[in-house]
Write a protein that holds these residues in place. Sequence first.
Motif, PDB file in Angstrom:
ATOM      1  N   THR A   1       0.825  -1.212   0.000  1.00 20.13           N
ATOM      2  CA  THR A   1       0.000   0.000   0.000  1.00 20.13           C
ATOM      3  C   THR A   1       0.855   1.255   0.000  1.00 20.13           C
ATOM      4  OG1 THR A   1      -1.772  -1.152   1.194  1.00 20.13           O
ATOM      5  CG2 THR A   1      -1.779   1.254   1.278  1.00 20.13           C
ATOM      6  N   VAL A   2       1.819   1.314   0.916  1.00 14.58           N
ATOM      7  CA  VAL A   2       2.687   2.488   1.036  1.00 14.58           C
ATOM      8  C   VAL A   2       3.545   2.655  -0.213  1.00 14.58           C
ATOM      9  CG1 VAL A   2       4.616   3.490   2.328  1.00 14.58           C
ATOM     10  CG2 VAL A   2       2.724   2.395   3.554  1.00 14.58           C
ATOM     11  N   TYR A   3       4.044   1.547  -0.741  1.00 17.31           N
ATOM     12  CA  TYR A   3       4.891   1.585  -1.939  1.00 17.31           C
ATOM     13  C   TYR A   3       4.127   2.164  -3.131  1.00 17.31           C
ATOM     14  CZ  TYR A   3       8.401  -0.042  -5.296  1.00 17.31           C
ATOM     15  OH  TYR A   3       9.365  -0.111  -6.275  1.00 17.31           O
ATOM     16  N   SER A   4       2.874   1.734  -3.291  1.00 16.62           N
ATOM     17  CA  SER A   4       2.035   2.243  -4.378  1.00 16.62           C
ATOM     18  C   SER A   4       1.705   3.711  -4.175  1.00 16.62           C
ATOM     19  CB  SER A   4       0.741   1.428  -4.473  1.00 16.62           C
ATOM     20  OG  SER A   4       1.014   0.078  -4.810  1.00 16.62           O
ATOM     21  N   ASP A   5       1.454   4.097  -2.931  1.00 19.90           N
ATOM     22  CA  ASP A   5       1.116   5.482  -2.625  1.00 19.90           C
ATOM     23  C   ASP A   5       2.309   6.402  -2.881  1.00 19.90           C
ATOM     24  OD1 ASP A   5      -1.053   7.158  -1.673  1.00 19.90           O
ATOM     25  OD2 ASP A   5       0.179   7.536   0.098  1.00 19.90           O
ATOM     26  N   GLU A   6       3.499   5.961  -2.454  1.00 21.98           N
ATOM     27  CA  GLU A   6       4.707   6.749  -2.664  1.00 21.98           C
ATOM     28  C   GLU A   6       5.052   6.851  -4.144  1.00 21.98           C
ATOM     29  OE1 GLU A   6       6.700   8.526  -0.635  1.00 21.98           O
ATOM     30  OE2 GLU A   6       5.134   8.227   0.866  1.00 21.98           O
ATOM     31  N   GLU A   7       4.677   5.833  -4.906  1.00 22.95           N
ATOM     32  CA  GLU A   7       4.916   5.833  -6.345  1.00 22.95           C
ATOM     33  C   GLU A   7       4.263   7.047  -6.998  1.00 22.95           C
ATOM     34  OE1 GLU A   7       4.748   2.210  -9.396  1.00 22.95           O
ATOM     35  OE2 GLU A   7       2.742   2.876  -8.799  1.00 22.95           O
ATOM     36  N   ARG A   8       3.058   7.357  -6.574  1.00 20.96           N
ATOM     37  CA  ARG A   8       2.342   8.509  -7.120  1.00 20.96           C
ATOM     38  C   ARG A   8       2.884   9.822  -6.555  1.00 20.96           C
ATOM     39  NH1 ARG A   8      -2.049   4.869  -7.191  1.00 20.96           N
ATOM     40  NH2 ARG A   8      -2.939   4.710  -9.275  1.00 20.96           N
ATOM     41  N   LYS A   9       3.063   9.869  -5.255  1.00 20.41           N
ATOM     42  CA  LYS A   9       3.462  11.109  -4.604  1.00 20.41           C
ATOM     43  C   LYS A   9       4.872  11.547  -4.999  1.00 20.41           C
ATOM     44  CE  LYS A   9       0.497  10.546  -0.546  1.00 20.41           C
ATOM     45  NZ  LYS A   9       0.451  10.333   0.922  1.00 20.41           N
ATOM     46  N   SER A  10       5.748  10.592  -5.296  1.00 20.63           N
ATOM     47  CA  SER A  10       7.144  10.908  -5.599  1.00 20.63           C
ATOM     48  C   SER A  10       7.340  11.406  -7.023  1.00 20.63           C
ATOM     49  CB  SER A  10       8.024   9.675  -5.382  1.00 20.63           C
ATOM     50  OG  SER A  10       7.703   8.669  -6.325  1.00 20.63           O
TER      51      SER A  10
ATOM     52  N   GLY B   1       0.453  -9.728  -0.984  1.00 20.29           N
ATOM     53  CA  GLY B   1       0.920  -8.405  -1.382  1.00 20.29           C
ATOM     54  C   GLY B   1       0.337  -7.954  -2.708  1.00 20.29           C
ATOM     55  N   THR B   2       0.209  -8.883  -3.654  1.00 19.26           N
ATOM     56  CA  THR B   2      -0.401  -8.571  -4.944  1.00 19.26           C
ATOM     57  C   THR B   2      -1.848  -8.143  -4.762  1.00 19.26           C
ATOM     58  OG1 THR B   2       1.033 -10.196  -6.039  1.00 19.26           O
ATOM     59  CG2 THR B   2      -0.914  -9.467  -7.256  1.00 19.26           C
ATOM     60  N   ALA B   3      -2.528  -8.797  -3.835  1.00 17.75           N
ATOM     61  CA  ALA B   3      -3.914  -8.423  -3.544  1.00 17.75           C
ATOM     62  C   ALA B   3      -3.999  -6.971  -3.119  1.00 17.75           C
ATOM     63  CB  ALA B   3      -4.475  -9.329  -2.442  1.00 17.75           C
ATOM     64  N   PHE B   4      -3.038  -6.519  -2.306  1.00 16.94           N
ATOM     65  CA  PHE B   4      -3.108  -5.142  -1.813  1.00 16.94           C
ATOM     66  C   PHE B   4      -2.552  -4.124  -2.803  1.00 16.94           C
ATOM     67  CE2 PHE B   4      -4.420  -7.215   1.958  1.00 16.94           C
ATOM     68  CZ  PHE B   4      -5.314  -6.305   2.502  1.00 16.94           C
ATOM     69  N   LEU B   5      -1.788  -4.567  -3.790  1.00 20.44           N
ATOM     70  CA  LEU B   5      -1.472  -3.682  -4.905  1.00 20.44           C
ATOM     71  C   LEU B   5      -2.761  -3.341  -5.654  1.00 20.44           C
ATOM     72  CD1 LEU B   5       1.751  -5.295  -6.466  1.00 20.44           C
ATOM     73  CD2 LEU B   5       1.622  -3.202  -5.088  1.00 20.44           C
ATOM     74  N   ALA B   6      -3.590  -4.367  -5.846  1.00 22.77           N
ATOM     75  CA  ALA B   6      -4.868  -4.169  -6.547  1.00 22.77           C
ATOM     76  C   ALA B   6      -5.861  -3.401  -5.683  1.00 22.77           C
ATOM     77  CB  ALA B   6      -5.458  -5.520  -6.940  1.00 22.77           C
ATOM     78  N   ILE B   7      -5.932  -3.734  -4.401  1.00 19.71           N
ATOM     79  CA  ILE B   7      -6.868  -3.058  -3.503  1.00 19.71           C
ATOM     80  C   ILE B   7      -6.533  -1.570  -3.384  1.00 19.71           C
ATOM     81  CG2 ILE B   7      -7.608  -2.887  -1.077  1.00 19.71           C
ATOM     82  CD1 ILE B   7      -7.378  -5.980  -0.990  1.00 19.71           C
ATOM     83  N   TYR B   8      -5.241  -1.249  -3.397  1.00 21.57           N
ATOM     84  CA  TYR B   8      -4.858   0.164  -3.364  1.00 21.57           C
ATOM     85  C   TYR B   8      -5.406   0.903  -4.585  1.00 21.57           C
ATOM     86  CZ  TYR B   8      -2.181   4.445  -3.679  1.00 21.57           C
ATOM     87  OH  TYR B   8      -1.838   5.762  -3.795  1.00 21.57           O
ATOM     88  N   GLU B   9      -5.321   0.279  -5.765  1.00 24.39           N
ATOM     89  CA  GLU B   9      -5.822   0.921  -6.982  1.00 24.39           C
ATOM     90  C   GLU B   9      -7.340   1.095  -6.918  1.00 24.39           C
ATOM     91  OE1 GLU B   9      -3.860   2.280  -8.983  1.00 24.39           O
ATOM     92  OE2 GLU B   9      -2.063   1.378  -8.110  1.00 24.39           O
ATOM     93  N   ILE B  10      -8.021   0.156  -6.287  1.00 24.08           N
ATOM     94  CA  ILE B  10      -9.473   0.263  -6.137  1.00 24.08           C
ATOM     95  C   ILE B  10      -9.824   1.401  -5.167  1.00 24.08           C
ATOM     96  CG2 ILE B  10     -11.553  -0.900  -5.298  1.00 24.08           C
ATOM     97  CD1 ILE B  10     -10.217  -3.559  -6.145  1.00 24.08           C
ATOM     98  N   ALA B  11      -9.108   1.460  -4.048  1.00 23.67           N
ATOM     99  CA  ALA B  11      -9.409   2.441  -2.994  1.00 23.67           C
ATOM    100  C   ALA B  11      -8.890   3.837  -3.335  1.00 23.67           C
ATOM    101  CB  ALA B  11      -8.817   1.975  -1.673  1.00 23.67           C
ATOM    102  N   ARG B  12      -7.832   3.901  -4.138  1.00 26.18           N
ATOM    103  CA  ARG B  12      -7.217   5.174  -4.510  1.00 26.18           C
ATOM    104  C   ARG B  12      -6.745   5.963  -3.288  1.00 26.18           C
ATOM    105  NH1 ARG B  12      -5.445   6.237  -9.447  1.00 26.18           N
ATOM    106  NH2 ARG B  12      -6.149   8.392  -9.450  1.00 26.18           N
ATOM    107  N   GLY B  13      -6.248   5.262  -2.318  1.00 26.25           N
ATOM    108  CA  GLY B  13      -5.739   5.896  -1.113  1.00 26.25           C
ATOM    109  C   GLY B  13      -5.142   4.831  -0.223  1.00 26.25           C
ATOM    110  N   ASN B  14      -4.462   5.239   0.846  1.00 31.78           N
ATOM    111  CA  ASN B  14      -3.787   4.242   1.692  1.00 31.78           C
ATOM    112  C   ASN B  14      -4.493   3.926   2.996  1.00 31.78           C
ATOM    113  OD1 ASN B  14      -3.259   6.537   3.206  1.00 31.78           O
ATOM    114  ND2 ASN B  14      -1.129   6.703   2.541  1.00 31.78           N
ATOM    115  N   VAL B  15      -5.535   4.681   3.352  1.00 32.81           N
ATOM    116  CA  VAL B  15      -6.193   4.466   4.644  1.00 32.81           C
ATOM    117  C   VAL B  15      -6.985   3.164   4.655  1.00 32.81           C
ATOM    118  CG1 VAL B  15      -7.864   5.365   6.304  1.00 32.81           C
ATOM    119  CG2 VAL B  15      -6.316   6.937   5.122  1.00 32.81           C
ATOM    120  N   VAL B  16      -7.876   2.992   3.697  1.00 27.26           N
ATOM    121  CA  VAL B  16      -8.715   1.785   3.653  1.00 27.26           C
ATOM    122  C   VAL B  16      -7.875   0.521   3.468  1.00 27.26           C
ATOM    123  CG1 VAL B  16     -10.519   0.575   2.361  1.00 27.26           C
ATOM    124  CG2 VAL B  16     -10.770   3.012   2.875  1.00 27.26           C
ATOM    125  N   PRO B  17      -6.920   0.484   2.506  1.00 25.15           N
ATOM    126  CA  PRO B  17      -6.089  -0.718   2.362  1.00 25.15           C
ATOM    127  C   PRO B  17      -5.288  -1.059   3.617  1.00 25.15           C
ATOM    128  CG  PRO B  17      -5.906   0.624   0.403  1.00 25.15           C
ATOM    129  CD  PRO B  17      -6.643   1.443   1.416  1.00 25.15           C
TER     130      PRO B  17
END
Length: 237
Positions: free
Chosen positions: A63-72, A143-159
């Motif tokens: 989740t954090v890795y995906s979020d940082e990917e966008r923010k960075s 971990g793959t599940a939460f890569l996908a869940i992050y894209e669904i949620a579009r944020g890091n709080v719910v995942p």
Amino acid sequence: MLNLINMNVKRLFKTRALYATTIILFGLFFFIALFAAKSTFDDLSDELIGSGMIFMLVGIFATVYSDEERKSGFLKNLDASKKSKINIFLSKIPVILLYNTILVLTAFAALFLGKMGNGATTASISAYVLFLLFRILAGTAYGTAFLAIYEIARGNVVPTILTVFAAFNLHGVLINMVEKGVGMNNHILSNNLIVSKAMQISVAQPYNFISVLLVVFAWIILYSIIGMIIFQKRDVF
């Protein structure tokens, strides 16, 4: 694809979370093993490496890795075509595999050093190799599940909330209750979740290797497809 994987792996080793979680996990497991005088190495391996703690760390990291990917701004200099987006999402799965491998091997090393000279093992080397391999594969699916869940949620709080909830199979317990309520006595859903299947993996106790592999790879494929579909349709740049 190989260039993307290489870029992501380099980014992994620049991530503070990798070193922080590895050090914390090693210290925690080492001291537990050191003071758990009555527990064998086999028991601790099943209880700690087989617990939901590593899954939780892997889910939070994804989740954090995906979020940082966008923010960075990492994505801004990459091709925005649909094919490229698919490759970008898929290139993160090897990073999850690597991160999970580091955690599992760190946990194993901590227990081994903590129990050195104390706590016999009855399991063979091959049993431990399979145990660690299957735990790594199951963690990669999680971990793959939460890569996908992050894209669904579009944020890091719910995942993040979900990964803590799911890592200890609480969703499996709820699904199991529903299955009982509707008369599904074979529990086909709750018994084939990533975490519930991973709980069957053991050093000393027998389990169905083929069943575990099929479920783990099925979930990796399913969540990869879900993640790719969502990732390529959204403006992620």
